[in-house]
Design a protein around this motif. Structure first.
Motif: not given
Ligand code: PRP
Length: 210
Positions: A24-25, A201
């Protein structure tokens, strides 16, 4: 904008959720290299603490954390006042009634059941119309029927290895469990966009994983 404060259940849940958070970063390098560290507040957007499952809800209920990542077993066992927003599709396991091979689930005497989950256990036996005595155990519940403390246990099973290695059998399968993302009601109002973005996300990361 202040960082979102996330309480992550340490241990198995943490290990299974980290890849999703990374997909999800979110940079989880500090958590991966944590040793005995419990709080991670170096990143601008997300601050993390690692806590025991039952304590995650306490942090959330008291407003010390915005988001909790915790098993549905804990959410069902405790009284949850916050919003359950997402099933992370990790930490999949289920509750079972288990005991030694000579256990007779149909015996007429009032059974003694050991468990970490007295409320879930009470609800299960009520649902089948049986009155049992429940002994609350904090961990390694499998010991209880082996040493004569209880007739059987209600516990979660993931791989089944612990039951197998202790010569215990499943006598009934109860509800499934998975890891959930729970949000404090006030935090959802204060950080609506950031929380929604995190959920989007994570949903994308879950789709890629499954
Ligand atoms: C859980 C559960 C079982 C075990 C099941 O315990 O209470 O003991 O995992 O997992 P398995 O089916 O993969 O063997 P946990 O590891 O959380 O430790 P605890 O019993 O000390 O709480």
């Amino acid at each position: 904008m202040s960082a979102l404060k996330i309480a992550l259940t340490k241990g198995r849940t943490e290990k299974q959720v980290l890849p999703l958070l990374e997909a999800s970063g979110i940079d989880c390098t500090a958590i991966r290299n944590k040793q005995r560290r419990l709080i991670f507040n170096d990143l601008p957007d997300y601050h993390f603490i690692l806590a025991k499952g039952p304590d995650v809800l306490t942090y959330l209920n008291r407003g010390a954390m915005d988001i909790g990542i915790v098993g549905s077993d804990i959410l069902e066992e405790q009284h949850n006042e916050q919003y359950e927003m997402l099933d992370l599709q990790t930490g999949k396991c289920h509750f079972v009634l288990a005991s030694t091979p000579n256990f007779d689930p149909y015996q007429v005497k009032r059974k003694i059941i050991a468990t970490k989950y007295p409320n879930i256990t009470q609800r299960y036996f009520r649902s089948i119309g049986e009155d049992v005595e429940i002994i609350k155990i904090e961990g390694s519940v499998e010991l209880a029927p082996l040493v004569g403390l209880a007739d059987a246990i209600v516990d979660i099973v993931e791989t089944g290895t612990t039951l197998k290695e202790n010569n215990l059998q499943v006598f009934a399968t109860l509800q499934s469990v998975s890891t959930r993302l729970v949000v404090n009601r006030l935090a959802l109002k204060q950080h609506q966009n950031a929380i929604q973005q995190l959920i989007t996300n994570l949903q994308q990361a879950i789709q890629t994983e499954v």
